[in-house]
Design a protein around this motif. Structure first.
Motif, PDB file in Angstrom:
ATOM      1  N   ARG A  85       0.773  -1.584  -0.334  1.00  0.00           N
ATOM      2  CA  ARG A  85       0.111  -0.250   0.004  1.00  0.00           C
ATOM      3  C   ARG A  85       1.172   1.202  -0.065  1.00  0.00           C
ATOM      4  N   CYS A  86       0.419   2.218  -0.434  1.00  0.00           N
ATOM      5  CA  CYS A  86       1.041   4.108  -0.238  1.00  0.00           C
ATOM      6  C   CYS A  86       0.538   4.714   0.368  1.00  0.00           C
ATOM      7  N   LEU A  87       0.860   4.273   1.866  1.00  0.00           N
ATOM      8  CA  LEU A  87       1.331   5.485   2.327  1.00  0.00           C
ATOM      9  C   LEU A  87       1.829   6.660   3.083  1.00  0.00           C
ATOM     10  N   PRO A  88       1.637   7.680   3.723  1.00  0.00           N
ATOM     11  CA  PRO A  88       2.176   9.103   3.246  1.00  0.00           C
ATOM     12  C   PRO A  88       3.623   9.056   4.481  1.00  0.00           C
ATOM     13  N   ALA A  89       4.317   9.169   4.162  1.00  0.00           N
ATOM     14  CA  ALA A  89       5.908   9.513   3.910  1.00  0.00           C
ATOM     15  C   ALA A  89       6.442  10.202   5.128  1.00  0.00           C
ATOM     16  N   PHE A  90       5.774  10.101   6.648  1.00  0.00           N
ATOM     17  CA  PHE A  90       5.691  10.746   7.693  1.00  0.00           C
ATOM     18  C   PHE A  90       7.499  10.882   8.099  1.00  0.00           C
ATOM     19  N   ARG A  91       7.842  12.111   8.411  1.00  0.00           N
ATOM     20  CA  ARG A  91       9.095  12.283   9.061  1.00  0.00           C
ATOM     21  C   ARG A  91       9.338  13.401   9.940  1.00  0.00           C
ATOM     22  N   THR A  92       9.976  13.072  10.768  1.00  0.00           N
ATOM     23  CA  THR A  92       9.943  14.675  11.616  1.00  0.00           C
ATOM     24  C   THR A  92      11.197  15.756  11.634  1.00  0.00           C
ATOM     25  N   GLN A  93      10.113  16.998  11.316  1.00  0.00           N
ATOM     26  CA  GLN A  93      11.846  17.915  11.367  1.00  0.00           C
ATOM     27  C   GLN A  93      11.696  18.993  12.358  1.00  0.00           C
ATOM     28  N   LYS A  94      12.791  19.006  13.115  1.00  0.00           N
ATOM     29  CA  LYS A  94      12.865  19.915  14.165  1.00  0.00           C
ATOM     30  C   LYS A  94      11.918  19.291  15.027  1.00  0.00           C
ATOM     31  N   GLY A  95      11.432  18.656  15.611  1.00  0.00           N
ATOM     32  CA  GLY A  95      10.174  18.281  16.147  1.00  0.00           C
ATOM     33  C   GLY A  95       9.321  17.905  16.236  1.00  0.00           C
ATOM     34  N   VAL A  96       8.430  18.902  14.161  1.00  0.00           N
ATOM     35  CA  VAL A  96       7.402  19.374  13.792  1.00  0.00           C
ATOM     36  C   VAL A  96       7.231  17.720  12.933  1.00  0.00           C
ATOM     37  N   VAL A  97       6.038  17.012  12.376  1.00  0.00           N
ATOM     38  CA  VAL A  97       5.102  16.169  12.069  1.00  0.00           C
ATOM     39  C   VAL A  97       5.823  16.446  10.364  1.00  0.00           C
ATOM     40  N   VAL A  98       6.170  15.867   9.310  1.00  0.00           N
ATOM     41  CA  VAL A  98       5.450  16.759   8.180  1.00  0.00           C
ATOM     42  C   VAL A  98       5.519  15.427   6.901  1.00  0.00           C
ATOM     43  N   VAL A  99       5.177  15.901   5.945  1.00  0.00           N
ATOM     44  CA  VAL A  99       5.019  15.078   5.235  1.00  0.00           C
ATOM     45  C   VAL A  99       5.821  15.807   3.885  1.00  0.00           C
ATOM     46  N   GLY A 100       6.484  15.691   3.186  1.00  0.00           N
ATOM     47  CA  GLY A 100       7.266  16.029   1.638  1.00  0.00           C
ATOM     48  C   GLY A 100       7.972  17.352   2.393  1.00  0.00           C
ATOM     49  N   ASN A 101       8.439  17.899   3.416  1.00  0.00           N
ATOM     50  CA  ASN A 101       8.282  18.984   3.577  1.00  0.00           C
ATOM     51  C   ASN A 101       7.685  19.737   4.332  1.00  0.00           C
ATOM     52  N   LYS A 102       6.154  19.048   4.363  1.00  0.00           N
ATOM     53  CA  LYS A 102       4.848  20.570   4.857  1.00  0.00           C
ATOM     54  C   LYS A 102       4.392  20.230   5.432  1.00  0.00           C
ATOM     55  N   THR A 103       3.621  20.745   6.308  1.00  0.00           N
ATOM     56  CA  THR A 103       2.691  20.910   8.178  1.00  0.00           C
ATOM     57  C   THR A 103       1.402  20.753   7.580  1.00  0.00           C
ATOM     58  N   SER A 104       0.974  21.025   6.031  1.00  0.00           N
ATOM     59  CA  SER A 104      -0.293  21.197   5.917  1.00  0.00           C
ATOM     60  C   SER A 104      -0.295  21.034   4.169  1.00  0.00           C
ATOM     61  N   PHE A 105      -2.028  20.418   3.680  1.00  0.00           N
ATOM     62  CA  PHE A 105      -1.813  20.319   2.314  1.00  0.00           C
ATOM     63  C   PHE A 105      -3.389  20.320   1.786  1.00  0.00           C
ATOM     64  N   ASP A 106      -3.539  21.020   0.605  1.00  0.00           N
ATOM     65  CA  ASP A 106      -4.677  21.414  -0.105  1.00  0.00           C
ATOM     66  C   ASP A 106      -5.582  19.843  -0.377  1.00  0.00           C
ATOM     67  N   ASP A 107      -6.829  19.101  -0.206  1.00  0.00           N
ATOM     68  CA  ASP A 107      -7.205  18.003  -0.275  1.00  0.00           C
ATOM     69  C   ASP A 107      -7.566  17.826  -1.130  1.00  0.00           C
ATOM     70  N   GLY A 108      -7.378  19.262  -2.428  1.00  0.00           N
ATOM     71  CA  GLY A 108      -8.008  18.677  -3.917  1.00  0.00           C
ATOM     72  C   GLY A 108      -9.939  19.383  -3.666  1.00  0.00           C
ATOM     73  N   ARG A 109     -10.141  19.192  -2.826  1.00  0.00           N
ATOM     74  CA  ARG A 109     -11.997  19.642  -3.045  1.00  0.00           C
ATOM     75  C   ARG A 109     -12.327  21.179  -2.460  1.00  0.00           C
ATOM     76  N   GLY A 110     -11.037  21.669  -2.631  1.00  0.00           N
ATOM     77  CA  GLY A 110     -10.850  23.724  -1.497  1.00  0.00           C
ATOM     78  C   GLY A 110     -11.092  23.781  -0.107  1.00  0.00           C
ATOM     79  N   SER A 111      -9.960  22.260   0.416  1.00  0.00           N
ATOM     80  CA  SER A 111     -10.099  22.618   1.929  1.00  0.00           C
ATOM     81  C   SER A 111      -8.451  22.784   2.134  1.00  0.00           C
TER      82      SER A 111
END
Length: 620
Positions: A85-111
């Protein structure tokens, strides 16, 4: 966020569309962004299409239509593969959980969503990931330490063999030392109780009776009363007197038990192949397990594929069965446009599927019957070999050349019907116990106390019955090996023979249990301690040889469990030898009188202990 859970990892269906891809997404991208960038460059859209339903490349279809029909995901997130399965690539950056160096993302439906929302969705999947990493580390430990584990098991085998050989010389010493220690410990307990009683004699408040004090939750209060220590002292004195009286009256029977244990050690010394025969039984039992498991799997998968309605939003038809061939034209798609007909599990509603549980119970019954037959074959083979030792007038000259093979051949040629009948009786009792457990499981939700009480009583009764039948079968198989009579005759003769010597049976049983307990404790404890010091690199001489490990408890536990199984295997042979010689000894005493026509076949030590002689024969 809807599919990242252990249910999906275990091949259950997810309410969203699932496809197979060549590789997981590597960057954030929404379908809206890819669609709008097509005028500048179509590369993003081509990249996105590889994560859409296979064959989709319709640029004329609007974004809302694509998302409504579920042919493409609304958003791609940087992912990594886990259990296919393809699951989000989580990692910690300076104590903050990020995915692809981002802490937030657009869900593609305007949110906008925080990465922690993804983390919550995949938290249970991370447990699976950690379990997989643990399994990999454990596997690595096995790969680097397997030969040391084998060496540890060989040491356990050698120690077990040495212990059985030494029982010929140490059985009496070990039993009497233990009896003396029990008497001394009880004597010290009586002395200590008297000291405490005398100390409290002059203290205030110690004269309060137990009746006046009543029940107290703090049990330490009772230790400040004279009556408590007086009661302890009286109880210990009674136990001490009972043990001393038992020793006085059962001294000869204890000596007989010790002599039989020594004789069993000699018998095994003459029939060393008997120690390897449990491997044959183990192999045959494994075949029985393989037959049962394969049949159970075939029965479980002989059902029809059942499809159910899965829906992302609330729908009255969600969870109902459906047919993929007619689903698109059914009324469900009109009421719930985003509903899908997906495979749920194997099942069915035909007569065959309704009574499939009966076939499973029959399969379990056949497994019990075959496994019990295999164990019975092993028991009667060992009993026949050890009986040939006892009934040899000149030991070991009058024994057959290959006692184990001769006994095994006789069992297969003459006694398979008796073994099958005895195994059938035991299998019937065992399948009844399984049915009672099944009924108990089905009635757990019920509040009928009488039914629960009745089931508990039945379970207890059939447990006791199973233990009794196992005991009776074991001794019946010994009589079958000795006399060749059928199962019922052998069981009756063995039962009444044991009942006529019930005190000897009880003494021998407890003495052998004690010796086997000491033997297993000695073997498992010594090998386990040696493994602990070796794998934790606390032995200086072999520090450089010990392998580096992720978890040192992996090989240690393996060695301990393996040592116990090896010791149990050796002592099961030894126990069968003791039981066989004991029944033969009782038969010898009842059937023979030491005359020329009916000489005793017991060893010289047993004849001396029982004050028996053979007239006209020199003792072997």
């Amino acid at each position: 966020m809807k599919c990242a859970s252990p249910l999906v990892l275990l091949e259950f269906q997810c309410p969203t569309t699932q496809i197979c891809v060549e590789k997981c997404p590597e960057r954030y991208l929404t379908y809206l962004q890819a669609y709008e960038s097509r005028l500048v460059s179509i590369a993003d859209l081509h990249y996105y299409w590889q994560f859409c339903v296979p064959g989709f490349s319709d640029m004329q279809k609007s974004v809302p239509e694509v998302l409504r029909d579920g042919v493409c995901p609304a958003v791609l997130t940087p992912s990594k593969p886990l259990s296919r399965r393809c699951l989000p690539a989580f990692r910690t950056q300076k104590g903050v959980v990020v995915v692809g160096n981002k802490t937030s993302f657009d869900d593609g439906r305007g949110s906008k969503h925080n990465v922690t929302d993804l983390l919550e969705g995949a938290k249970k999947a991370n447990v699976v990931l950690e379990a997989r990493q643990l399994a990999m580390k454990v596997f690595e430990d096995f790969t680097v330490s397997w030969y040391w584990i084998i060496i540890g098991l060989v040491i356990a085998m050698v120690v077990s063999l040495i212990f059985i050989v030494l029982l010929r010389f140490l059985a009496g010493i070990m039993v009497w030392v233990m009896i003396v220690l029990v008497i001394l410990v009880l004597g010290y307990g009586i002395f200590q109780c008297y000291i405490e009683y005398a100390r409290l004699r002059g203290e205030a408040g110690s004269d309060v009776s137990l009746k006046d004090l009543g029940f107290q939750t703090d049990l330490r209060v009772y230790l400040h009363l004279k009556q408590t220590w007086l009661a302890f002292m009286i109880i210990l004195c009674i136990v001490e007197v009972i043990i001393i009286l038992l020793l006085i009256f059962l001294r000869k029977r204890i000596l007989i038990a010790i002599a039989l244990i020594k004789e069993a050690s000699r018998a095994i010394g003459h029939i060393m192949m008997s120690l390897l025969f449990p491997l044959v039984t183990f192999f045959l039992v494994c075949l029985c397990i393989a037959y049962w498991a394969s049949t159970a799997v075939f029965l479980s998968t002989s059902n029809e594929a059942v499809y159910k309605v899965f829906n992302e939003t609330a729908c009255d038809y969600a969870g109902n069965t459906c047919k993929p061939e007619t689903f698109n034209t059914s009324n469900v798609t009109k009421v719930c446009p985003d509903a899908r007909c997906l495979f749920a599990f194997y099942g069915g509603e035909t007569t065959y599927h309704k009574y499939l549980i009966i076939f499973q119970f029959y399969n379990v019954f056949m497994f019990f019957w075959l496994a019990n037959f295999t164990i019975a074959l092993g028991q009667v083979t060992l009993a026949g070999a050890f009986a040939s030792y006892y009934w040899a007038f000149k030991k070991p000259d009058d024994m057959p050349a290959f006692p184990i093979f001769s006994s095994f051949g006789r069992a297969l040629r003459y006694h398979t019907g008796s073994l099958a009948f005895g195994s059938l009786i035991l299998a019937i009792v065992q399948i009844i116990r399984v049915l009672l457990e099944y009924l108990d499981h089905r009635l757990k939700a019920a509040e009928n106390r009488f039914a629960k009480f009745l089931l508990t009583c039945l379970k207890c009764c059939f447990w006791c019955l199973e233990k009794f039948i196992k005991f009776l079968n074991r001794n019946a198989y010994i009589m079958i090996a000795v006399y060749g009579t059928n199962f019922c005759t052998s069981a009756r003769n063995a039962f009444f023979l044991l009942m006529r010597n019930i005190i000897r049976v009880a003494v021998l049983d407890k003495v052998t249990d004690f010796l086997f307990f000491l033997g297993k404790l000695l073997i498992v404890g010594s090998v386990g301690i040696l493994a602990f010091f070796f794998f934790t690199q606390k032995i200086k001489l072999v520090q450089d040889v010990a392998p580096p490990l992720n978890y040192y408890w992996v090989p240690i536990l393996t060695v301990i469990v393996g040592s116990y199984l090896i010791a149990h295997g050796f002592f099961s042979v030894y126990g069968m030898c003791v039981d066989t010689l004991f029944l033969c000894f009782l038969e010898d005493l009842e059937r023979n009188d030491g005359s020329t026509e009916k000489p005793y076949y017991m060893s010289a030590d047993l004849k001396e202990l029982m004050k028996k002689t053979n007239k006209g024969h020199s003792d072997a």
